[in-house]
Design an enzyme around this catalytic site. Structure first.
Site, PDB file in Angstrom:
ATOM      1  N   GLY A 195      -8.799  -6.675   9.564  1.00  0.00           N
ATOM      2  CA  GLY A 195      -7.589  -6.173  10.174  1.00  0.00           C
ATOM      3  C   GLY A 195      -7.205  -6.930  11.427  1.00  0.00           C
ATOM      4  N   TYR A 204      -5.684  10.841   4.748  1.00  0.00           N
ATOM      5  CA  TYR A 204      -4.346  11.110   4.247  1.00  0.00           C
ATOM      6  C   TYR A 204      -4.426  11.914   2.942  1.00  0.00           C
ATOM      7  CZ  TYR A 204      -3.113   8.020   8.025  1.00  0.00           C
ATOM      8  OH  TYR A 204      -2.994   7.473   9.280  1.00  0.00           O
ATOM      9  N   ARG A 259      -7.725   2.277  -2.450  1.00  0.00           N
ATOM     10  CA  ARG A 259      -8.614   2.179  -1.279  1.00  0.00           C
ATOM     11  C   ARG A 259      -9.220   3.543  -0.994  1.00  0.00           C
ATOM     12  NH1 ARG A 259      -7.970   0.799   5.132  1.00  0.00           N
ATOM     13  NH2 ARG A 259      -9.412  -0.962   5.144  1.00  0.00           N
ATOM     14  N   GLN A 270       0.842  -1.199   0.000  1.00  0.00           N
ATOM     15  CA  GLN A 270       0.000   0.000   0.000  1.00  0.00           C
ATOM     16  C   GLN A 270       0.878   1.250   0.000  1.00  0.00           C
ATOM     17  OE1 GLN A 270      -2.171   1.811   3.351  1.00  0.00           O
ATOM     18  NE2 GLN A 270      -4.042   1.213   2.297  1.00  0.00           N
TER      19      GLN A 270
END
Length: 357
Positions: free
Chosen positions: A310, A179, A226, A98
């Site tokens: 996760g 982000y 994503r 990622q």
């Protein structure tokens, strides 16, 4: 009706099952961003899932936000990642790195150049971050010039090439969780008046340009993204146009033929069916905090082609096997989530290890 344990085609790969290890920051890289030997063991242990998506990995010095997160833009980074990708492949797994540019979610004490973060606009996120000196408020970032935005797009493409050189099967663009890419999307973080701000098309432009550049560099069939529509963390507010922006963005990204779209869903249930209709490729759905008894529901209903998890994968190296036989799961220990040694990282027992001799 699909089953979690059925094979599925994702980009150029046929995955063994429809379970995905979600990206999770673990903060255990060396200070220069090179992954250590424990990372190879950690990901190798979990390679029975159909696809591993690694922790967020900075594509440049400016992309780093947190302490001891990995990078993928130097020769040392590439050599470090080779051990990890080889470990996953040796167990028959597939692994995407990622690519995560933290943008304004960055503190100078955590980066190699000790400069403030960069962002669409000079707006602080209004939160703190852990540094070597403890928790500190995040400073106001510096707004990127148009030329710097284009260089950042090039940085993503370069990092994608390096990831493939390191043995990764592909890369996932981190366009979620407040982000840099989501900062361009959200009016609360983006007040630009040029081609990267204002309208829906302009605020989606950076994400689309990054995806196009990476697809041109390594192939669309090993490029993924994503997104987290509706996320409101760390000062992010996508406004009333948020759902329409994602409808536009997903439709534009669908034209590129990417390997998959990964949605982290935390609300606006009505948007998911629209995304499902707009996206023709493989769709991964992540629902944070989903209880064990609902695992597989989205694949069974056809809302998603794969599901990502996760903490359950973090705590259970044999996650797939435990699901197949309905075995109990290890509990994840939060004190080991970020930083540290092998404790609560590579020492979670498998079923066979937990049973008495």
């Amino acid at each position: 009706m699909s089953n979690l344990f059925d094979p599925v085609r994702v980009g150029r790969f046929t995955l063994a099952n429809r379970l995905v290890m979600a990206p999770m920051t673990r903060s255990r890289a060396q200070l220069d961003g090179t992954p250590g030997d424990l990372a190879a063991k950690y990901y190798g242990q979990r390679a029975s899932v159909g696809l591993i998506v690694t922790e967020g990995t900075q594509p440049s010095e400016d992309g780093q936000g947190y302490l001891t997160t990995p990078g993928i833009y130097t020769d040392a980074h590439v050599e470090g990642w080779k051990n990890t990708t080889a470990a996953a492949h040796s167990k028959g797994g597939r692994i995407f790195i990622q690519l995560m540019h933290a943008g304004r979610m960055s503190h100078p004490d955590n980066t190699p150049h000790h400069r403030p973060g960069v962002a669409p606009s000079a707006i602080a996120p209004g939160t703190g971050m852990f540094t070597a000196k403890g928790m500190q408020d995040l400073p106001t970032p510096r707004a990127l010039t148009v030329e710097e935005v284009r260089q950042t797009v090039a940085d993503f493409a370069f990092a994608a090439r390096r990831a493939v050189e390191a043995g990764a099967d592909g890369v996932e663009i981190h366009g979620a969780n407040a982000y840099l890419i989501q900062q361009f999307i959200a009016p609360s973080a983006n007040t630009r008046t040029d081609e990267y701000g204002g309208s829906i098309e302009n605020r989606a432009r950076f994400a689309i340009e990054v995806a196009k550049a990476i697809a041109a560099e390594i192939g669309a069939d090993r490029t993924a993204i994503r997104l987290s529509p509706g996320t409101t963390m760390w000062g992010i507010d996508e406004g009333v146009q948020g759902p329409d922006l994602y409808r536009y963005l997903v439709a534009e990204l669908d034209k590129l033929g990417l390997a998959y779209l990964h949605i982290m869903h935390q609300g606006n249930e009505s948007l998911l069916p629209d995304i499902r209709k707009l996206w023709q490729g493989a769709l991964i759905l992540n629902r944070p905090g989903r209880p064990r008894e609902q695992v597989g529901a989205d694949v069974a209903s056809g809302l998603a082609d794969l599901e990502s998890y996760g903490a359950m994968v973090l705590a259970n190296p044999d996650f797939v096997e435990r699901l197949k036989i309905n075995a109990p799961m290890n509990e994840a220990h939060r004190e080991g989530f970020f930083g540290g040694t092998e404790r609560f990282y590579t020492d979670y027992p498998t079923l066979s290890e937990a049973l008495p001799a």
